[in-house]
Every structure is written in C-alpha cells, then in structure tokens.
Scaffold this active site. Structure first.
Site, PDB file in Angstrom:
ATOM      1  N   CYS A  37      -3.858  10.887   1.267  1.00 53.03           N
ATOM      2  CA  CYS A  37      -3.189   9.616   0.937  1.00 53.03           C
ATOM      3  C   CYS A  37      -1.776   9.857   0.421  1.00 53.03           C
ATOM      4  CB  CYS A  37      -4.012   8.876  -0.093  1.00 53.03           C
ATOM      5  SG  CYS A  37      -5.765   8.867   0.281  1.00 53.03           S
TER       6      CYS A  37
ATOM      7  N   LYS B 155       0.833  -1.207   0.000  1.00 55.71           N
ATOM      8  CA  LYS B 155       0.000   0.000   0.000  1.00 55.71           C
ATOM      9  C   LYS B 155       0.866   1.256   0.000  1.00 55.71           C
ATOM     10  CE  LYS B 155      -3.302   2.877   0.327  1.00 55.71           C
ATOM     11  NZ  LYS B 155      -4.267   3.120  -0.761  1.00 55.71           N
TER      12      LYS B 155
END
Ligand code: SAJ
Length: 427
Positions: A266, A212
């Site tokens: 993010c 991720k």
C-alpha cells in the site's frame, strides 16, 4: 434490483481486503459468492481454510461456509452487487498495473444485470472508475442492455484497514463512497450501512480515488521525514529515537517512527499513482518515496562498515543474526518488505547457512530467495555469540528478556526499530 438485504453479493479477489469484506457481508446477512483465479485460494477456502492470517477471520469464515452464507468459486456469477478487491501493483516504471481490475470489470460486464451495482475497493489512480464505467457501458450496449452510461451503477469505495487489525477496522473505520453518479453512491451506501459502524461519506469517484492516495502518501511522507531525521541524528551523534520522542511532546508535533524502509502493498505503492498522474507537481510525494526506498541501502552500508571492523579484528566467518523479515510487526506478510530486501542483499553477498541466522516468528520456512544460504532459527540463544545483529522488525515476540540476552551476546547491533531503547534493554 431484488431485495438488497437478501440479494446476492459477489466479491472478486479474496486477498487481505476481499476475504474479510466477504465475511463481513455474509455475517451481515448477505449471501456472498467469493471469486478468485488462484486455485490455492479457492481450494483452501473450499476446505474451510484461509490463506490470510488475520485475528478473528478464520473462525468467522468457517461459520459462514458451514451456514452456506459464503461460497468460494472460480466463476463470476450473475449477482445484484459486485465488489472488486483485486491487487493493483505497479509496473517497472512505477505506473499502475490495472490489468486485474480491467479484466474483472469486463468479466462482470459480460454477466451482470443492467441494474447490478459494481463497487471498486482496489486502490486505483484517479479516473480509473470512469474508465471502468465506459468499459461496462460498452459491454452492456453490445448485449443490448444499456443505452445511456448514466444508468451504470458503479462506485469507488476504498478500503482503509490496517493489516493486523482488519476485522475490527473494516467495521469501525469511516468509509468514503464515491459513486459515478449520486444514485450509485446511494445504492452503495445501502450495502455498507448494513455492516459498517463508521460514518459513510458520499462523494464522487474522482474525489474518493484521490482521498485514498493522499491518505497513504501522507503516511509515507511522514515516515520519510522520520527516516531522514534518523539519518541526520546518527550523523550528528544524537539518538534518533530519543530526539523524536522529545519532539513529539510538542502539542502540534507527531513524527512517526523511523525504520529500515517502507514495505507492504500500500504505502510503498500508492503514492506512485499520484506521481504518475501529476509528475511536475507531486515533488514531495515523489521525494518521500525515494527517501524511503533509499533506506535499505543505508542499513547495508552500516552493515558493511561493521563487517569490515570485524574482519580488521580477525573475526571470520561472522555470525550474523537478522531479527524480522516481514514488512512490519506482527504480520506474516513479506510483500515489498525492506527487511527481506536487506536480508536478500546480505545473503546474496555473504550467504552461509551456518552463519546467517534469521529469527522470524511469523513464518515456518524461509523465502526461496534465501532458503539455501541462511537458517531460520527458533532458538537464537542456542548460538553463543553474534558478531552483528540486525533488528529490522519490532515483533511483540521480541520481548525484553530475549532482546537483552541477544544484546549480551552481540558485538555489534543495528537496531532499525529503536527496540533496545523502547524495551529499556541494557546495551
Ligand atoms: N512504518 C514505519 N514507521 C511508522 C509506521 C510504519 O517505518 O511509524 C512502515 C512499516 O514498518 C511498514 C510500512 O511503513 O513497512 C507500512 O506500514 P503501516 O502500518 O503504516 O501501513 P500498512 O501498509 O499496513 O497499511 C496502510 C494503512 N494506511 C494508513 O495508515 C494511511 C491502512 O490504513 C491502509 O488501509 C493500507 O495501507 C492500504 O491497504 O492502503
């Protein structure tokens, strides 16, 4: 554990990831309990309203509530499966703030059944899932419900959805399933296989956590390269958008688009989790963050030069139009937004509600930080002329007719999205 397909699933954290995930699972036939600490979130949901503007979400939410497949609550219930989707922002020193994840994990540990499955979807530093396993095991042992940490059903399954297209990507994207044990991976796979059409890739939690982080770091590094190329191009008097377009015609080149900086919760955050874990090694990752974080200042420097040029020509006060405040196109989200950061700096120095005009079609009112010294305009063409125009976000609403009209009325334009070239506007 009960019949998984009809068992209770509890999703904790009903933000951009948690709420779409809860609705996806309830549409998949699961009874879902959504938990959040925010009274604004829970009270809105109880009234059938979502605080998240994502295409296709609100209709499905209403149906799920009406059919009682989805219930909003403040309290973590006893459930067969828990999905943790709370924010993981960073602290001042760029280290990960895991307080929300750990307090939820402890809350789950106090009510869960020994064989309940816990899935973490929040983006976390490498090793976080192991820490959570130990926290759960310690609580279950205190409750005399566990003797061995190997029996803990815990998996890390990071989300990959793109804000603005969540309800589609949450189904079609491949999903990494990183179990703390292979058994936990299989249990998580059983859940996701009911609702996800993308491939389910099983691995361990550390690998899933790192995957991720490198996904978002890859994008951040690519954007940093594009931003640096844009600065170089301006320095040597080459059009950055044209040169990148030409370079991308090479079969093995895919440079992303320069902009006013990188925002959102993010890409502007996650790479720091890698840097925190490996400060001596992650030099490119860190540099990319620093390059992207430095871009808003370069925009302000250009603004200052143009402002000075106007003053030199006896133009005062200046009429400024700022196009876009959100962190990217066609979303209402302003978290870590470079466009907002730039606007706040300009308003702090030269704020004047009669002369600083903001065009942002995705919001109804200006953020508190700028509301008294700037004006949100819905009709930018009502103003005769602009001395400086900043194009900071490339919303679809900024179409050729509007941008052409604005260009005709502007002395100076800073286009940080290449919109003028992309739309074919005459300059
Ligand atoms: N940006 C550029 N140039 C580009 C692309 C983006 O300047 O060519 C800027 C955007 O304007 C924005 C920022 O980068 O300020 C991030 O926007 P984004 O669209 O690249 O990504 P996010 O933050 O909306 O979503 C990302 C996605 N990650 C990747 O594509 C690797 C999404 O898939 C993740 O699920 C999401 O982060 C997340 O939650 O981690």
């Amino acid at each position: 554990m009960g019949e998984i397909e009809m068992s209770e699933i509890c999703v904790i954290g009903l933000g951009y990831i948690g709420l779409p995930t809860a609705i996806l699972l309830s549409d998949g036939g699961f009874n879902v309990i959504g938990v959040d600490t925010s009274s604004y979130v829970i009270e809105s949901l109880i009234r059938g309203r979502s605080n998240i503007s994502e295409p296709g979400l609100s209709e499905r939410l209403l149906l799920a509530i009406h059919e009682r497949r989805f219930i909003a609550s403040y309290d973590i219930p006893i459930a067969d499966t828990y999905i943790v989707a709370v924010p993981t922002p960073f602290n001042q020193d760029k280290s990960a703030d895991l307080s929300a994840v750990f307090s939820v994990i402890e809350g789950i540990g106090r009510v869960m059944k020994p064989d309940s499955l816990v899935i973490i979807e929040s983006t976390c530093p490498i090793g976080t899932t192991e820490i959570c396993r130990d926290k759960i095991f310690n609580i279950l042992r205190e409750r005399n419900l566990a003797q061995d940490s190997e029996c803990i059903n815990l998996a890390y399954c990071p989300e990959r959805v793109l804000p603005g297209n969540i309800m589609e990507e949450i189904v079609t994207n491949d999903r990494i399933i990183g179990g703390i044990t292979p058994n936990a991976s299989e249990k998580a796979e059983q859940i996701y296989s009911r609702v996800i059409k993308g491939s389910l890739m099983l691995t361990n939690s550390r690998t899933a956590e790192m995957a991720k982080l490198i996904e978002n770091s890859f994008r951040d590094t690519n954007i940093a390269f594009a931003n640096e190329i844009s600065l170089i191009a301006e320095e040597v008097n080459v059009n950055p958008w044209e040169v990148i377009e030409l370079a991308n015609r090479h079969p093995r080149v895919n440079i992303l688009q320069p902009g006013p900086g990188v925002g959102g919760h993010c890409i502007a955050v996650d790479p720091w989790f890698l840097v925190e874990a490996t400060p001596g090694i992650s030099r490119i990752v860190k540099m990319a963050r620093e390059v992207n974080d430095s871009i808003p200042k370069t925009v302000l420097d250009r603004f200052e030069k143009l402002r000075y040029d106007c003053l030199e020509n006896g133009i005062y006060p200046l009429d400024v139009l700022i196009m876009g405040l959100t962190f990217k196109a066609n979303v209402a989200d302003m978290r870590e937004s470079p466009a907002l950061q730039i606007t706040e700096s300009i308003v702090r120095k030269y704020g004047d509600a009669d002369h600083i005009h903001i065009l942002e079609p995705n919001i109804d009112s200006l953020p508190v930080s700028i509301e008294d010294r700037a004006r949100l305009t819905t009709d930018p063409l009502s103003n005769k002329n602009y001395d400086i125009v900043l194009i900071l976000v490339d919303h679809t609403a900024f179409n050729i007719d509007l941008v052409q009209e604005i260009v005709f009325r502007s002395r100076h334009i800073i286009d940080k999205r290449g919109l003028i070239r992309r739309l074919g506007v005459k300059n």
